[in-house]
Design a protein around this motif. Structure first.
Motif, PDB file in Angstrom:
ATOM      1  N   SER A 311     -12.767   5.929   0.896  1.00  0.00           N
ATOM      2  CA  SER A 311     -12.557   6.080   2.341  1.00  0.00           C
ATOM      3  C   SER A 311     -13.625   6.941   2.986  1.00  0.00           C
ATOM      4  O   SER A 311     -13.833   6.864   4.201  1.00  0.00           O
ATOM      5  CB  SER A 311     -11.178   6.678   2.613  1.00  0.00           C
ATOM      6  OG  SER A 311     -11.154   8.072   2.369  1.00  0.00           O
ATOM      7  N   THR A 369     -10.542  -1.482   2.648  1.00  0.00           N
ATOM      8  CA  THR A 369      -9.983  -2.035   3.885  1.00  0.00           C
ATOM      9  C   THR A 369      -9.224  -3.331   3.639  1.00  0.00           C
ATOM     10  O   THR A 369      -8.272  -3.637   4.362  1.00  0.00           O
ATOM     11  CB  THR A 369     -11.106  -2.279   4.908  1.00  0.00           C
ATOM     12  OG1 THR A 369     -12.078  -3.184   4.353  1.00  0.00           O
ATOM     13  CG2 THR A 369     -11.794  -0.981   5.290  1.00  0.00           C
ATOM     14  N   GLN A 373      -5.181  -0.394   2.139  1.00  0.00           N
ATOM     15  CA  GLN A 373      -4.626   0.254   3.310  1.00  0.00           C
ATOM     16  C   GLN A 373      -3.104   0.241   3.214  1.00  0.00           C
ATOM     17  O   GLN A 373      -2.510  -0.763   2.805  1.00  0.00           O
ATOM     18  CB  GLN A 373      -5.038  -0.468   4.594  1.00  0.00           C
ATOM     19  CG  GLN A 373      -6.491  -0.315   4.976  1.00  0.00           C
ATOM     20  CD  GLN A 373      -6.738  -0.815   6.379  1.00  0.00           C
ATOM     21  OE1 GLN A 373      -6.358  -0.193   7.350  1.00  0.00           O
ATOM     22  NE2 GLN A 373      -7.380  -1.983   6.481  1.00  0.00           N
TER      23      GLN A 373
END
Length: 395
Positions: A311, A369, A373
């Motif tokens: 991240s 992503t 998530q």
């Protein structure tokens, strides 16, 4: 629908991995209906309780006895007995705690336990559907721990605990309507039964995609609390086996360590090791690292610290055990190494070639992503509840 969420890991910063899983699964259950959190532990801090009361419309807590509440010798014997006895993993709730649990269980449609330790203190209901989130497979942790112990006593202890947890994990398949694990590998280790559901660990994306500035070519980093033995042992292995090989090529290299500061006597010390303590937002610091190292040589479950690095678009060098359960590919999303020579070489390659590190970080960001998530994982979480309730809803 009403869901009772039972956990031993309260959601207060600084977040450990299990705390992050607790809070995000509980949040992703909210679209299903009302979520009540029941926290059980030997002690609670006011910050944790306040965070939970703000997060959930109803929050209850049960205080368990601690081994230190007993006379010293008796408490120590009881602790060791609970550690090794095949059917136990802690102190049972008292009558008042059991009564509160039974009342809450009767008022809810589903009970979701975070780990076997959250269920063990209670006599469980026979009618309310129950979900068991095993999180880590503890039998794997102790199985791997047995291989690195240096004395016969500790090897035997680890083997006994591995057997115990394997038995408890297998019995969960009979006792609960659904069992949740962190990875497909863990599901297969438990036999691949249809009632086993994979809910991977995830990570919250930052508001904006981090920029990849030029890293310091002499700087590596590590994230983790050294109170967790797998982190402490892994950092000792890195210091003793890997770090001398790196210093031989880069005498001025540094390893920056983020995490709650351990007592001075428990710190892993070496030339170039710098302890930064807990940092609420480690992003700017991690942007200066050529790589984050994950030198874990035993443990269960998945390492959220790797998703954290993804991240922040920080390159990662990890052992295979450290990267266990994360569906990423060596040389594409991160670099893997299991020997000291390989690990040092991988670190030096990224210190010498920051553009390769940027390429790895970009691919890791894309993977995060697409797959890791919590909003994406929430679909799987709510699917578990739907499957558990299906037999009840069917005419």
């Amino acid at each position: 629908m009403k869901i009772l969420y039972v956990t031993k890991a309260l959601i207060a910063p600084p977040y450990a991995g299990c705390m992050q899983r607790t809070v995000h699964i509980a949040r992703q259950l909210k679209p299903c209906g009302q979520v009540t959190m029941l926290a059980i532990n030997r002690r609670f801090d006011s910050d944790s309780v306040n965070v939970c009361r703000q997060e959930f419309s109803r929050f209850d807590q049960i205080l368990l006895r601690s081994y230190t509440d007993f006379p010293k010798r008796r408490g120590e014997l009881l602790r060791k007995f609970h550690m090794h006895w095949p059917t136990l993993c802690g102190i049972r709730a008292d009558r008042q705690g059991q009564a509160l649990f039974e009342t809450l269980a009767a008022q809810h449609d589903v009970i979701w336990f975070h780990t076997l330790g959250a269920a063990q203190p209670f006599s469980l209901p026979r009618t309310t559907p129950m979900v068991m989130d095993l999180d880590d497979l503890n039998h794997c942790k102790y199985e791997q721990s047995a291989r690195i112990q240096t004395t016969l006593r500790f090897r035997l202890s680890a083997h006994v605990q591995s057997y115990k947890w394997k038995r408890l994990e297998r019995e969960a398949l009979k006792r609960y309507a659904a069992v949740v694990v962190c990875s497909e590998q863990d599901k297969q280790l438990l036999g691949g039964d249809d009632k086993i559901f994979v809910v991977p660990n995830g990570f919250t994306l930052p508001a904006e995609k981090p920029t990849c500035g030029p890293p310091d070519p002499l700087r590596l980093g590590f994230i983790g609390t050294l109170g967790y033995h797998a982190n402490h042992h892994g950092l000792i292995w890195f210091r003793d086996q890997v770090w001398p090989l790196i210093l031989k090529q880069r005498p001025n290299a540094s390893l920056r360590i983020i995490g709650a500061l351990p007592p001075e006597k428990n710190r892993v010390k070496a030339e170039g090791f710098e302890y930064l303590g807990y940092i609420a937002d480690p992003g700017p610091e991690m942007q200066t690292w050529s790589a984050m190292v994950v030198p874990i040589v035993y443990g269960g479950g998945t390492r959220i610290k790797i998703l954290d690095a993804f991240s922040k678009r920080c390159p990662v060098v990890s052992t295979r055990i450290g990267a266990y359960g994360i569906d990423a590919t060596d040389n594409i999303h991160f670099l893997l190494a299991d020997t000291a020579e390989q690990f040092a070489e991988r670190c030096l390659q990224l210190m010498d070639n920051p553009s390769w590190g940027k390429t790895l970080a970009d691919e890791a960001w894309t993977l995060l992503t697409q797959k890791y998530q919590w909003e994406t994982i929430g679909v799987e979480i709510r699917n578990v509840v739907s499957e558990v309730l299906k037999p009840i809803c069917q005419p």
